[in-house]
Design a protein around this motif. Structure first.
Motif, PDB file in Angstrom:
ATOM      1  N   THR A  76       3.413  -0.528  -9.693  1.00 38.96           N
ATOM      2  CA  THR A  76       4.016  -0.756  -8.546  1.00 38.96           C
ATOM      3  C   THR A  76       3.879  -2.125  -7.937  1.00 38.96           C
ATOM      4  OG1 THR A  76       3.583   1.746  -7.928  1.00 38.96           O
ATOM      5  CG2 THR A  76       4.094   0.461  -5.890  1.00 38.96           C
ATOM      6  N   LEU A  77       2.962  -2.541  -8.113  1.00 37.43           N
ATOM      7  CA  LEU A  77       2.457  -4.049  -7.764  1.00 37.43           C
ATOM      8  C   LEU A  77       3.652  -5.158  -8.309  1.00 37.43           C
ATOM      9  CD1 LEU A  77      -1.513  -3.885  -7.813  1.00 37.43           C
ATOM     10  CD2 LEU A  77       0.032  -3.290  -5.923  1.00 37.43           C
ATOM     11  N   ILE A  95       1.833   1.825  -3.583  1.00 39.04           N
ATOM     12  CA  ILE A  95       0.639   2.008  -4.298  1.00 39.04           C
ATOM     13  C   ILE A  95       0.488   3.704  -4.077  1.00 39.04           C
ATOM     14  CG2 ILE A  95      -1.836   2.093  -4.575  1.00 39.04           C
ATOM     15  CD1 ILE A  95      -1.582  -0.827  -4.399  1.00 39.04           C
ATOM     16  N   PRO A 108      -4.486  -4.898 -10.993  1.00 33.34           N
ATOM     17  CA  PRO A 108      -3.734  -5.749  -9.815  1.00 33.34           C
ATOM     18  C   PRO A 108      -3.685  -7.338 -10.231  1.00 33.34           C
ATOM     19  CG  PRO A 108      -5.269  -4.129  -9.218  1.00 33.34           C
ATOM     20  CD  PRO A 108      -5.536  -4.065 -10.726  1.00 33.34           C
ATOM     21  N   TRP A 146       0.768  -1.241   0.013  1.00 35.25           N
ATOM     22  CA  TRP A 146      -0.037  -0.109   0.050  1.00 35.25           C
ATOM     23  C   TRP A 146       0.846   1.383   0.016  1.00 35.25           C
ATOM     24  CZ3 TRP A 146      -4.558  -0.373  -1.727  1.00 35.25           C
ATOM     25  CH2 TRP A 146      -5.347  -1.441  -1.582  1.00 35.25           C
ATOM     26  N   ALA A 159      -0.261   3.090 -10.470  1.00 35.51           N
ATOM     27  CA  ALA A 159      -0.298   2.553  -9.118  1.00 35.51           C
ATOM     28  C   ALA A 159      -0.138   0.836  -9.377  1.00 35.51           C
ATOM     29  CB  ALA A 159      -1.501   2.878  -8.560  1.00 35.51           C
TER      30      ALA A 159
END
Length: 454
Positions: free
Chosen positions: A306-307, A24, A379, A21, A303
């Motif tokens: 980033t995962l 993100i 995601p 998180w 975002a």
């Protein structure tokens, strides 16, 4: 690792969750920070182009700017190899495996750039650009502008490794801030051209590509400094083809390459379809709507990327977090942002076009649906970045391609600008959201996966 049906808590789960998180939040915050500036300045750029060069010049501008989104496959899948290598390494600056992966990536990208430049020259020499890009391209200024755009893309390709390295290092927000300077710089250049009365209307699309090249160089320099001396070591080894060998990356590169070929053809060909099926006016309407909604896509992708290293590092450490709750949050956030843009769209379209372009409700609603599904998809896709996951995604995207293109072509003639967007909604919902959900759910349960393993 938490097993299916177990209530035991993995001792590394909390730090992983916090890291997930935090990453993100940093990337999304960086994108959101630059987004209002880019959006407002983008509207100003649109207004200046339409008022000073005309709607036809703006249509060609959008057509050629969209051309770059059709060509990420020139990366040849190297992004997957670089990001995974950097992400799983405990010391990427001194890891010889990282250096060898960079050697392979740079060599492949230099060859790919040379091929792309040659193709651009052949298309220009044979006069094939109007037939390829349709009525939205000016016969006089368009071919030369398209040539310059592709040559600049080719020059930027090897430098693109910098952005992938920053993502693998957990510094994706740094590249977002750097690339967020693109629209302000383009606006400054456009204002200078207007001040100097440079007759550059047909070549306006070259500006964003030139700026992108410069910013790619900045990202590469920052990544080289943060991963010193790995990058410079790799660059010294690149010319020594006989004595210095890189790492094999084919198992990761080929499914990523297939995605990079098929996905842009499915998702980013809308402008070309409209240019052939509906003409410049409808293309200009699509360009304006796309300009309003694609910043949401930019936040989602920022975002989402980033995962990738977080999930890759988790696999390497034997831990795993489910991406399903994150996918729900991403989808909800994308939907709320898209609805807000939809409510403001009459005002924004009037502001950007001076009242010359009106967005139809069907187009606005279609973009809201597309942004929502993109939010859910990211995601899931970032979780599936091992070899089996990348292979499955490649298969689904190949299956999606004819469905998306066929429905877009048909619906463009039936519904105008909204048609290709609806085609994309169908493709993403079935072949990416639903298909990826089935794959992830079965993997989390420990069931046999719906594709071949490694």
């Amino acid at each position: 690792m938490v097993q299916a049906g177990s209530v035991d808590v993995d001792p590394v789960r909390e730090p992983a969750d916090r890291g997930l998180w935090r990453g993100i939040a940093r990337s999304a915050s960086a994108r959101i920070m630059v987004l209002p500036v880019s959006a407002l300045l983008g509207i100003l750029v649109t207004r200046l182009i339409i008022e000073n060069y005309g709607a036809a010049a703006f249509a060609q501008y959008g057509l050629l700017v969209g051309l770059g989104t059709l060509l990420p496959f020139t990366d040849l899948g190297m992004s997957a190899a670089v990001m995974n290598a950097v992400a799983v390494s405990s010391e990427p600056a001194t890891d010889d495996a990282v250096v060898k992966t960079l050697v392979t990536a740079v060599r492949v990208l230099l060859a790919s750039a040379a091929v792309l430049a040659a193709i651009a020259l052949v298309l220009t020499g044979l006069g094939l650009w109007p037939a390829l890009l349709g009525a939205g391209l000016s016969v006089t200024s368009g071919p030369l502008a398209a040539l310059c755009c592709l040559l600049l893309i080719a020059l930027a390709m090897p430098l693109g490794i910098g952005q992938r390295m920053l993502a693998g290092l957990g510094k994706n927000h740094v590249s977002i801030i750097i690339n967020g300077l693109q629209t302000p710089v383009v606006l400054v250049l456009l204002l200078l051209f207007l001040w100097w009365r440079v007759p550059v209307g047909g070549g306006l699309a070259v500006l964003p590509y030139a700026v992108t090249l410069g910013l790619a160089g900045v990202c590469f320099a920052v990544a080289a400094r943060k991963a010193s001396p790995a990058v410079m070591t790799a660059l010294r080894r690149v010319p020594r083809i006989r004595t210095e060998h890189g790492n094999p990356v084919f198992s990761l590169a080929w499914p990523m390459l297939i995605q990079m070929i098929a996905l842009p053809l499915a998702m980013q060909s809308d402008r070309i379809v409209l240019s052939h099926r509906a003409g410049a006016d409808v293309l200009a309407e699509y360009n304006l709507a796309s300009q309003m909604f694609t910043p949401i896509w930019a936040v989602i992708s920022a975002a989402g990327v980033t995962l990738w290293p977080i999930y890759a590092r988790g696999r390497a450490q034997g831990s795993s977090n489910s991406p399903l709750p994150v996918a729900g949050y991403f989808g909800a956030g994308a939907a709320l942002a898209a609805i807000a843009i939809a409510v403001l769209s009459p005002f924004l379209s009037a502001l950007a076009s001076g009242g010359d372009i009106t967005l139809h409700l069907s187009l606005v609603v279609s973009f809201v649906a597309l942004m929502t599904f993109q939010g859910v998809k990211y995601p899931l896709g970032m979780y599936m970045t091992d070899v089996p996951g990348l292979r499955f995604q490649a298969l689904m995207i190949v299956l999606m391609l004819p469905v998306n293109l066929g429905s877009s072509w048909y619906l463009a003639g039936l519904m105008g600008a909204a048609g290709p967007v609806i085609g994309s909604v169908i493709g993403v919902a079935v072949f990416q959201v639903l298909a990826n959900y089935v794959f992830v759910a079965r993997k989390l349960r420990g069931s046999p996966l719906p594709t071949a393993g490694e």
